[in-house]
Design a protein around this motif. Structure first.
Motif, PDB file in Angstrom:
ATOM      1  N   VAL A  36      39.539  33.140  44.322  1.00 45.02           N
ATOM      2  CA  VAL A  36      40.865  32.869  43.773  1.00 45.02           C
ATOM      3  C   VAL A  36      41.942  33.374  44.748  1.00 45.02           C
ATOM      4  O   VAL A  36      41.901  34.528  45.187  1.00 45.02           O
ATOM      5  N   ALA A  37      42.874  32.495  45.084  1.00 40.35           N
ATOM      6  CA  ALA A  37      44.004  32.830  45.963  1.00 40.35           C
ATOM      7  C   ALA A  37      43.574  33.323  47.345  1.00 40.35           C
ATOM      8  O   ALA A  37      44.358  33.957  48.057  1.00 40.35           O
ATOM      9  N   ALA A  38      42.344  33.017  47.763  1.00 44.22           N
ATOM     10  CA  ALA A  38      41.887  33.408  49.099  1.00 44.22           C
ATOM     11  C   ALA A  38      42.553  32.537  50.159  1.00 44.22           C
ATOM     12  O   ALA A  38      42.896  31.382  49.912  1.00 44.22           O
ATOM     13  N   LEU A  94      28.915  26.253  47.736  1.00 46.71           N
ATOM     14  CA  LEU A  94      29.930  26.882  46.888  1.00 46.71           C
ATOM     15  C   LEU A  94      29.794  26.408  45.437  1.00 46.71           C
ATOM     16  O   LEU A  94      30.758  26.371  44.682  1.00 46.71           O
ATOM     17  N   THR A  95      28.577  26.081  45.051  1.00 43.64           N
ATOM     18  CA  THR A  95      28.338  25.623  43.686  1.00 43.64           C
ATOM     19  C   THR A  95      28.854  26.653  42.686  1.00 43.64           C
ATOM     20  O   THR A  95      28.501  27.828  42.753  1.00 43.64           O
ATOM     21  N   GLY A  96      29.699  26.204  41.772  1.00 44.47           N
ATOM     22  CA  GLY A  96      30.218  27.083  40.735  1.00 44.47           C
ATOM     23  C   GLY A  96      31.255  28.087  41.208  1.00 44.47           C
ATOM     24  O   GLY A  96      31.705  28.935  40.426  1.00 44.47           O
ATOM     25  N   ALA A  97      31.654  28.017  42.465  1.00 49.14           N
ATOM     26  CA  ALA A  97      32.643  28.973  42.988  1.00 49.14           C
ATOM     27  C   ALA A  97      34.024  28.686  42.403  1.00 49.14           C
ATOM     28  O   ALA A  97      34.344  27.557  42.054  1.00 49.14           O
ATOM     29  N   CYS A  98      34.831  29.723  42.302  1.00 46.70           N
ATOM     30  CA  CYS A  98      36.201  29.570  41.792  1.00 46.70           C
ATOM     31  C   CYS A  98      37.176  29.730  42.953  1.00 46.70           C
ATOM     32  O   CYS A  98      37.258  30.801  43.553  1.00 46.70           O
ATOM     33  N   LEU A  99      37.892  28.658  43.270  1.00 49.89           N
ATOM     34  CA  LEU A  99      38.854  28.663  44.375  1.00 49.89           C
ATOM     35  C   LEU A  99      40.261  28.330  43.887  1.00 49.89           C
ATOM     36  O   LEU A  99      41.065  27.748  44.606  1.00 49.89           O
ATOM     37  N   ARG A 100      40.564  28.707  42.660  1.00 50.03           N
ATOM     38  CA  ARG A 100      41.897  28.417  42.115  1.00 50.03           C
ATOM     39  C   ARG A 100      42.982  29.039  42.988  1.00 50.03           C
ATOM     40  O   ARG A 100      42.947  30.224  43.300  1.00 50.03           O
ATOM     41  N   GLY A 101      43.933  28.205  43.383  1.00 55.13           N
ATOM     42  CA  GLY A 101      45.049  28.703  44.180  1.00 55.13           C
ATOM     43  C   GLY A 101      44.688  29.089  45.597  1.00 55.13           C
ATOM     44  O   GLY A 101      45.512  29.671  46.308  1.00 55.13           O
ATOM     45  N   ALA A 102      43.468  28.766  46.041  1.00 56.55           N
ATOM     46  CA  ALA A 102      43.076  29.094  47.418  1.00 56.55           C
ATOM     47  C   ALA A 102      43.881  28.247  48.405  1.00 56.55           C
ATOM     48  O   ALA A 102      44.256  27.112  48.110  1.00 56.55           O
ATOM     49  N   ASN A 103      44.157  28.807  49.570  1.00 56.64           N
ATOM     50  CA  ASN A 103      44.947  28.105  50.585  1.00 56.64           C
ATOM     51  C   ASN A 103      44.038  27.646  51.718  1.00 56.64           C
ATOM     52  O   ASN A 103      43.524  28.464  52.477  1.00 56.64           O
TER      53      ASN A 103
END
Length: 336
Positions: A119-121, A133-142
């Motif tokens: 998240v936000a990475a 990246l199965t099931g990974a959370c990348l919300r707001g990632a740049n």
């Protein structure tokens, strides 16, 4: 601090516990630091090839330019850590917490990031080709592409059911990526390369997809409600059953695409190229289709109720069984 003599894990932990945090340039391949509390430690340019950081606390740690090839970071807490320029090839980060982490220019090829929290990475310029990246959370990632020669590479990456809501992926290379069931709601994918990507059942609701290249991609059952697809390249795409209600596809290239049973109600497709496309059973109720090119398109059984087809090319299209009630025809007349 640099040393040619390998340091043992217990010595490093003792020195860290006594207040030492800088361990730059150390050669510590294979070191076992399972569950270690190393918050804020600095391992810049260190050789940690094959090290074991399973469940370690590495919040705000610094690994810039470090060798982390094949390192086990499963379950490790790397929130706000600096991994810029690090080598994480084939590293295992299953369930790792990388929230707000700096991964700029990091080599993460073939790494395992199953269920990781990103998240936000900051992943600008990172190479994630072949990573899982199965099931990974990348919300707001740049992941935004900064310039033409500076790509964030996600070629052939596995993002099955990954959460990418609101992620900035402008200009990212996602060709051949597996995004089956991924959440890309309101994500920025403008100018991105999604050629031959698998987006089956993906959620692209409200996504920015202007000038994105989907050539040969699979979007079966995807949700494109209210998505912006202006000038998108979508020729030869498989879009059977896609939900694209209210989407904007003006000037998009959908030639030879399969949009059978698609829902395109209230969509705006003015000047789009739909030549030779399969639109059988598709719904275009109240859609804007001004000057759409439909040469040799298959519109068998399509619902064009109250659609605006002003100056559209329909001469060679197959309209067998199509519903045209209230539609504005190419010559401007409204059908009864």
């Amino acid at each position: 601090m640099r040393s040619e003599v390998p340091m043992k894990a217990n010595e490093l932990i003792e020195r860290y516990s006594s207040g030492e945090t800088h361990f730059n340039g150390l050669k510590l391949p294979g070191i076992n630091l399972v569950g270690a509390d190393l918050i804020g430690i600095i391992f810049n340019e260190a050789d940690l090839h094959g090290a074991n950081f399973l469940l370690a606390y590495l919040n705000r740690a610094s690994f810039t330019q470090a060798n982390l090839v094949e390192t086990n970071l499963s379950g490790a807490n790397l929130s706000q850590a600096d991994l810029s320029g690090a080598d994480l090839r084939s590293a295992i980060l299953h369930g790792a917490i990388l929230q707000g982490a700096n991964l700029r220019d990091t080599d993460i090829t073939l790494a395992i990031l199953l269920d990781a929290n990103l998240v936000a990475a900051d992943l600008r310029g990172a190479d994630l080709s072949g990573a899982t990246l199965t099931g990974a959370c990348l919300r707001g990632a740049n992941m935004r592409q900064e310039k033409k020669s500076y790509y964030t590479n996600l070629q052939a990456v596995n993002l099955t059911k990954a959460d990418l809501q609101g992620a900035n992926m402008k200009g990212v290379d996602l060709s051949r990526a597996n995004l089956t069931g991924a959440n890309l709601k309101e994500a920025n994918l403008r100018d991105s390369d999604l050629r031959k990507a698998d987006l089956t059942d993906a959620n692209l609701k409200g996504a920015l997809l202007t000038d994105t290249n989907f050539t040969g991609a699979k979007l079966t059952g995807a949700n494109l409600t209210n998505a912006n697809l202006v000038r998108a390249q979508m020729s030869h795409t498989d879009m059977v059953g896609v939900m694209a209600k209210g989407s904007v596809m003006t000037h998009a290239d959908l030639s030879r695409a399969n949009l059978s049973q698609a829902n395109l109600d209230l969509s705006r497709m003015n000047h789009a190229d739909l030549s030779r496309s399969n639109l059988s059973g598709a719904s275009f109720k109240d859609a804007e289709l001004v000057e759409v090119f439909l040469a040799k398109a298959n519109l068998m059984g399509a619902n064009l109720t109250q659609a605006n087809l002003t100056r559209a090319e329909l001469m060679s299209a197959n309209l067998t069984g199509a519903i045209l009630r209230g539609a504005t025809m190419p010559d401007g007349r409204v059908r009864d």
